[in-house]
Design an enzyme around this catalytic site. Structure first.
Site, PDB file in Angstrom:
ATOM      1  N   ARG A   1       1.692   5.227   9.458  1.00 29.17           N
ATOM      2  CA  ARG A   1       0.714   5.582   9.658  1.00 29.17           C
ATOM      3  C   ARG A   1      -0.188   5.314  10.864  1.00 29.17           C
ATOM      4  O   ARG A   1      -0.081   4.135  11.568  1.00 29.17           O
ATOM      5  CB  ARG A   1       0.277   4.668   8.386  1.00 29.17           C
ATOM      6  CG  ARG A   1       0.240   5.281   6.942  1.00 29.17           C
ATOM      7  CD  ARG A   1       0.032   3.269   5.945  1.00 29.17           C
ATOM      8  NE  ARG A   1      -0.863   2.425   6.168  1.00 29.17           N
ATOM      9  CZ  ARG A   1      -0.774   1.831   5.465  1.00 29.17           C
ATOM     10  NH1 ARG A   1      -0.308   1.384   4.381  1.00 29.17           N
ATOM     11  NH2 ARG A   1      -1.841   1.123   5.887  1.00 29.17           N
TER      12      ARG A   1
ATOM     13  N   ARG B   1      -8.187  -5.589  12.484  1.00 30.22           N
ATOM     14  CA  ARG B   1      -7.526  -5.988  11.219  1.00 30.22           C
ATOM     15  C   ARG B   1      -7.555  -7.118  10.741  1.00 30.22           C
ATOM     16  O   ARG B   1      -8.968  -7.639   9.875  1.00 30.22           O
ATOM     17  CB  ARG B   1      -6.511  -4.788  10.701  1.00 30.22           C
ATOM     18  CG  ARG B   1      -6.718  -3.993  10.536  1.00 30.22           C
ATOM     19  CD  ARG B   1      -5.448  -2.926  10.012  1.00 30.22           C
ATOM     20  NE  ARG B   1      -6.143  -2.445   8.966  1.00 30.22           N
ATOM     21  CZ  ARG B   1      -4.561  -2.393   7.491  1.00 30.22           C
ATOM     22  NH1 ARG B   1      -4.050  -2.907   8.299  1.00 30.22           N
ATOM     23  NH2 ARG B   1      -4.931  -1.949   6.932  1.00 30.22           N
TER      24      ARG B   1
ATOM     25  N   ARG C   1       7.881  -3.151  10.451  1.00 26.27           N
ATOM     26  CA  ARG C   1       7.666  -2.316  10.647  1.00 26.27           C
ATOM     27  C   ARG C   1       8.043  -0.721  10.872  1.00 26.27           C
ATOM     28  O   ARG C   1       8.585   0.230  10.304  1.00 26.27           O
ATOM     29  CB  ARG C   1       6.817  -2.317   8.864  1.00 26.27           C
ATOM     30  CG  ARG C   1       6.767  -0.926   7.917  1.00 26.27           C
ATOM     31  CD  ARG C   1       5.936  -1.876   7.062  1.00 26.27           C
ATOM     32  NE  ARG C   1       4.081  -2.053   7.433  1.00 26.27           N
ATOM     33  CZ  ARG C   1       3.736  -2.799   7.249  1.00 26.27           C
ATOM     34  NH1 ARG C   1       3.772  -3.502   6.480  1.00 26.27           N
ATOM     35  NH2 ARG C   1       2.031  -2.933   7.580  1.00 26.27           N
TER      36      ARG C   1
ATOM     37  N   ARG D   1     -13.555  -6.757  -0.147  1.00 26.46           N
ATOM     38  CA  ARG D   1     -13.514  -7.066   1.371  1.00 26.46           C
ATOM     39  C   ARG D   1     -14.128  -7.614   1.932  1.00 26.46           C
ATOM     40  O   ARG D   1     -14.113  -7.829   3.180  1.00 26.46           O
ATOM     41  CB  ARG D   1     -12.861  -5.529   1.955  1.00 26.46           C
ATOM     42  CG  ARG D   1     -11.437  -6.057   2.308  1.00 26.46           C
ATOM     43  CD  ARG D   1     -10.766  -5.094   2.925  1.00 26.46           C
ATOM     44  NE  ARG D   1      -9.549  -4.490   3.889  1.00 26.46           N
ATOM     45  CZ  ARG D   1      -8.730  -3.917   3.247  1.00 26.46           C
ATOM     46  NH1 ARG D   1      -8.405  -3.343   1.968  1.00 26.46           N
ATOM     47  NH2 ARG D   1      -7.219  -3.861   3.889  1.00 26.46           N
TER      48      ARG D   1
ATOM     49  N   LYS E   1      -0.065  -7.899   0.141  1.00 27.81           N
ATOM     50  CA  LYS E   1      -0.605  -7.683  -1.847  1.00 27.81           C
ATOM     51  C   LYS E   1       0.281  -6.344  -2.282  1.00 27.81           C
ATOM     52  O   LYS E   1      -0.216  -6.095  -3.362  1.00 27.81           O
ATOM     53  CB  LYS E   1      -1.994  -7.295  -0.865  1.00 27.81           C
ATOM     54  CG  LYS E   1      -2.700  -8.599  -0.550  1.00 27.81           C
ATOM     55  CD  LYS E   1      -4.052  -8.485  -0.540  1.00 27.81           C
ATOM     56  CE  LYS E   1      -4.769  -7.260   0.342  1.00 27.81           C
ATOM     57  NZ  LYS E   1      -4.938  -7.338   2.359  1.00 27.81           N
TER      58      LYS E   1
END
Ligand code: AMP
Length: 198
Positions: free
Chosen positions: A139, A150, A127, A88, A13
């Site tokens: 992160r 998530r 990643r 969300r 996104k």
């Protein structure tokens, strides 16, 4: 043009939102970026959000809605915006509807990036490996374990927005598994010539 992007975490996104914002001269509003900035500043919102974000849970609706309301009132949103990571929850979508209604504005489309969850987990693993190899900071919420949580939150709390926007005639679903270019082209196609020209 006023758009929202829907899709699970890791669907791309953010990347597509940046491209849409550049292409159409509209503001890119990422609630994740705004919350990370608040955490970095150590503001009150940041202090509330930090642990919640590290766990991969959702920050309370009222906190996020207040940030977005503030941001939407800034002049750069007058030409339009693409919301990335908001709404969300259905409560957030309703709050957004009220905010826009107050200013006599409407959304043009809710673009859903449809993706394969197993591939998303593989992407996140990759990643993290690349970031570590490059000596870059990873992160807190960038791990396959947090991503699973998530994704769960997404299915439970955010996926109902797909039906919400479909019922309002705003949903455009795009295959999010292609290359960045291919997904961009698919989004432009889904938005249609009239909308893209605005
Ligand atoms: P993102 O960069 O969009 O993946 O967001 C990172 C984290 O910020 C999420 O895992 C949530 O903890 C929080 N967050 C971002 N946007 C929202 C939102 N609209 N509602 C609640 N929490 C959010």
């Amino acid at each position: 043009m006023r758009l929202i992007l829907l899709g699970p975490p890791g669907a791309g996104k953010g990347t597509q939102a940046v491209r849409l914002a550049e292409r159409h001269g509209i503001a890119h509003l990422s609630t994740g970026d705004m919350l990370r900035a608040a955490v970095a500043e150590g503001s009150e919102v940041g202090r509330k959000a930090q642990a919640i974000m590290a766990r991969g849970d959702l920050v309370p609706d009222d906190v996020v809605v207040a940030i977005v309301a503030d941001r939407l009132a800034r002049p750069d949103c007058a030409r339009g915006f693409v919301l990335d990571g908001f709404p969300r929850t259905v409560a957030q979508a309703e709050a957004l509807g009220r905010m826009l209604h107050e200013h006599q504005l409407d959304l043009d489309a809710a673009v859903e990036l449809s993706v394969d969850e197993a591939a998303l987990l593989a992407r996140v693993d990759n990643r993290v490996r690349e970031m570590k190899a490059a000596g870059k900071p990873v992160r807190d919420d960038d791990s396959a374990e947090v991503l699973k949580g998530r994704l769960d939150n997404y299915r439970r709390l955010t996926a109902p927005l797909i039906a919400y926007y479909r019922e309002r005639g705003l949903l455009k679903t795009v295959d999010g598994m292609g290359t960045i270019e291919a997904v961009s082209t698919a989004i432009d196609g889904a938005l249609g010539g009239d909308l893209v020209a605005q």
